[in-house]
Design an enzyme around this catalytic site. Structure first.
Site, PDB file in Angstrom:
ATOM      1  N   ASN A  83       0.753  -1.127   0.156  1.00  7.68           N
ATOM      2  CA  ASN A  83       0.083  -0.046   0.094  1.00  7.68           C
ATOM      3  C   ASN A  83       0.974   1.216  -0.029  1.00  7.68           C
ATOM      4  O   ASN A  83       0.150   2.270  -0.293  1.00  7.68           O
ATOM      5  CB  ASN A  83      -1.141   0.041   1.012  1.00  7.68           C
ATOM      6  CG  ASN A  83      -0.353   0.005   2.643  1.00  7.68           C
ATOM      7  OD1 ASN A  83       0.987  -0.165   2.716  1.00  7.68           O
ATOM      8  ND2 ASN A  83      -1.245   0.257   3.327  1.00  7.68           N
ATOM      9  N   GLY A 103       1.233  -7.817   6.760  1.00  5.12           N
ATOM     10  CA  GLY A 103       0.327  -8.787   7.202  1.00  5.12           C
ATOM     11  C   GLY A 103       0.798  -9.362   8.540  1.00  5.12           C
ATOM     12  O   GLY A 103       1.882  -9.595   8.801  1.00  5.12           O
ATOM     13  N   GLU A 160       5.311  -3.310  11.501  1.00  4.93           N
ATOM     14  CA  GLU A 160       4.005  -2.952  11.730  1.00  4.93           C
ATOM     15  C   GLU A 160       2.986  -3.841  11.120  1.00  4.93           C
ATOM     16  O   GLU A 160       3.043  -3.969   9.759  1.00  4.93           O
ATOM     17  CB  GLU A 160       4.152  -1.566  11.091  1.00  4.93           C
ATOM     18  CG  GLU A 160       2.593  -0.606  11.084  1.00  4.93           C
ATOM     19  CD  GLU A 160       2.326   0.271  10.157  1.00  4.93           C
ATOM     20  OE1 GLU A 160       1.145   0.153   9.790  1.00  4.93           O
ATOM     21  OE2 GLU A 160       3.212   0.805   9.626  1.00  4.93           O
ATOM     22  N   CYS A 206      -3.115   0.567   7.210  1.00  6.17           N
ATOM     23  CA  CYS A 206      -3.490  -0.158   8.513  1.00  6.17           C
ATOM     24  C   CYS A 206      -3.992   1.094   9.367  1.00  6.17           C
ATOM     25  O   CYS A 206      -4.349   0.650  10.435  1.00  6.17           O
ATOM     26  CB  CYS A 206      -2.010  -0.523   8.856  1.00  6.17           C
ATOM     27  SG  CYS A 206      -0.514   0.473   8.500  1.00  6.17           S
TER      28      CYS A 206
HETATM   29  O1  G3P Z   1      -0.710   1.126   6.035  1.00  2.56           O
HETATM   30  C1  G3P Z   1       0.658   1.617   6.326  1.00  2.56           C
HETATM   31  C2  G3P Z   1       0.546   2.919   7.289  1.00  2.56           C
HETATM   32  O2  G3P Z   1       1.825   3.158   7.631  1.00  2.56           O
HETATM   33  C3  G3P Z   1      -0.533   4.077   7.103  1.00  2.56           C
HETATM   34  O3  G3P Z   1       0.066   5.180   6.820  1.00  2.56           O
HETATM   35  O4  G3P Z   1       0.124   7.575   6.350  1.00  2.56           O
HETATM   36  O5  G3P Z   1      -1.893   6.124   5.707  1.00  2.56           O
HETATM   37  O6  G3P Z   1      -1.518   6.794   7.969  1.00  2.56           O
HETATM   38  P1  G3P Z   1      -0.882   6.544   6.740  1.00  2.56           P
END
Ligand code: G3P
Length: 485
Positions: free
Chosen positions: A158, A235, A254, A288
């Site tokens: 992503n 994941g 993460e 996430c």
């Molecule tokens: O899904 C990855 C995470 O680090 C999200 O980043 O910038 O969308 O809050 P952000």
């Protein structure tokens, strides 16, 4: 198209001698191949680690200010090349065109900011022995930060550019080498981004990007004896499996979240609704930090739900090239999983809000899933607990704030959460009670700005990110003790 993308190691772009190829699909067009990528052999991966180790020894002795200059240089090259890199993001992960450009610029900014990490690295500590009982003042301890060695970076689909830079930048400024294992969907964006580092002229071998077939070489890469730290975003299952096998190396992981939004009676309902739209549906919820469950006080629930529904009806659903708000999710498997969560909730009598809009019936076409708010969700439904990673948001009605906190704390995840209230005292009490890495007050969860600490608890991960924390995690304390006569 047609050409096979090469891997990057030892300062060169090459096709793997294995002849193996991985296919990247365009999420927007069912079954359409977007790119072909060479898949490295075991020997090539091993060689990348060996070269990284050798290059790191020299890089660690390169003056800090020169390392910083290099990061500024690559940031500049990345800004100039934002167009072609963003195009790859659109094609292989279906990120809306505008957001794709933003991701590249954000990454360049992150690298420039990281260059300023020289301040953190240039400071050390100086201690006298006589503050500890029984010690005369005859020992001087000098503590400084030393690089770990070779960092293995495994970014997710992503944010293949930004979450690679957030690992590479801190690693390099701290004097480490990096081997990147790119995500399959997103690998061409990562490879293009790596080319910026190549053009900036980093020493040969210091950085490499080795696409592999994870099912065959995943364990080999993560358990390679030359790995000194693993920074992984992805994941939960993969993260868990890596951490069980990793051995004694620092981990930065993460692994997703079930980010809860608690809305109190005195909260700004319009603001909460806007944040559900932005925080829950952007990039089709494939973040996430996306809002993944709304816990709203019964008395204001109808107002919130109808405000969100009115906004959902205005969302543009379609291809990323047209900058649609809702874009196809990354794979068919992901779309199937999301649909499974909806089917389960529906069977257990949750209310699919968009089913009532005559012109925007909830539906799915291939990987494209129409945005959906699911009301009256109860704890027996999978969607109350599982992370959809799609444009589907459950609403649970609560009688007390404590009920919301209990749900939040019973989750296996603990990445971020948020509270909407106009009472700062309640906000602070709830933030303290919610067991998550970060609680946002009156705004949706988000990782950025990228220098803020970012961490999850429980199965959301270990270690803290953000520029400063990553630099600290990718260094070890080295002390020299001067013993005076
Ligand atoms: O899904 C990855 C995470 O680090 C999200 O980043 O910038 O969308 O809050 P952000």
């Amino acid at each position: 198209e047609g050409d096979v993308y090469k891997f990057y190691a030892d300062g060169h772009w090459r096709l793997s001698s294995s002849g193996n190829i991985s296919y990247v699909y365009n999420p927007t067009v069912a079954g359409k191949q977007a790119y072909k990528i060479t898949a490295c052999s075991k020997d090539e991966v091993n060689q990348a680690f060996q070269s990284a180790k050798a290059a790191q020894k020299i890089w660690a002795k390169t003056p800090l200010y020169k390392r910083a200059e290099m990061l500024h240089k690559v940031a500049e090259i990345m800004r100039k090349n934002k167009g072609p890199i963003a195009e790859c993001l659109v094609k292989e992960v279906a990120k809306p065109a505008k957001d794709s450009v933003t991701e590249v610029v954000r990454s360049a900014d992150l690298l420039s900011y990281t260059a300023e990490g020289i301040r953190i690295l240039s400071e050390g500590k100086f201690l006298f022995s006589d503050s500890f009982p029984g010690n005369p003042r005859n020992k001087l301890c000098l503590a400084s930060k030393a690089p770990l060695g070779v960092i293995l970076a495994i970014p997710p689909f992503n944010y293949p550019v930004n979450l690679t830079c957030s690992k590479i930048g801190p690693a390099l400024i701290a004097g480490n080498a990096v081997v990147v294992k790119p995500p399959t969907q997103g690998s061409v964006s990562t490879l293009h981004m790596m080319h910026c580092f190549h053009l900036a002229g980093f020493p040969k071998g210091l950085l490499s990007c080795v696409p592999i077939k994870a099912s065959e070489l995943g364990d080999y890469v993560t358990t390679h004896p030359l790995v000194n730290c693993i920074s992984f975003t992805g994941g939960c299952d993969t993260g868990m499996s890596i951490s069980k096998k990793a051995g004694m190396v620092p981990l930065q992981m993460e692994l997703g979240g079930k980010d809860a939004m608690i809305v109190l009676e005195d909260g700004d309902i319009e603001l909460a609704a806007t944040n559900i739209i932005k925080g829950g549906f952007s990039f089709s919820g494939q973040r996430c930090t996306a809002v993944k469950v709304v816990l709203v006080m019964e008395s204001v629930a109808d107002k919130l739900v109808s405000s969100v529904n009115a906004k959902v009806a205005k969302l543009k659903v379609g291809p990323p090239e047209n900058n649609c708000d809702i874009v196809p999710v990354v794979t068919e498997a992901s779309a199937n999983f999301i649909e499974g969560l909806v089917t389960d909730a529906k069977a257990k009598n949750a209310k699919l809000c968009q089913a009532k809009f005559s012109r925007q019936e909830w539906k799915r076409q291939g990987n494209l899933i129409w945005p959906l708010l699911i009301d009256n969700v109860t704890t027996d439904m999978r969607i109350a607990w599982e992370e959809p990673f799609g444009p589907v948001i459950p609403v649970m009605r609560i009688k007390t704030p404590e009920e919301g906190v209990k749900h939040c704390n019973s989750s296996k995840y603990g990445l971020q959460g948020c509270v909407f209230t106009s009472d700062i005292n309640k906000a602070m009490l709830l933030s303290d009670a919610m067991e998550s890495g970060t609680i946002q007050i009156n705004s949706a969860p988000a990782r950025g700005p990228d220098h803020f600490p970012f961490q999850g608890i429980r199965e959301s991960g270990v270690g803290s990110q953000g520029v400063t924390n990553s630099i600290n995690l990718m260094t070890k304390i080295k002390t020299t003790v001067l013993n005076l006569p």
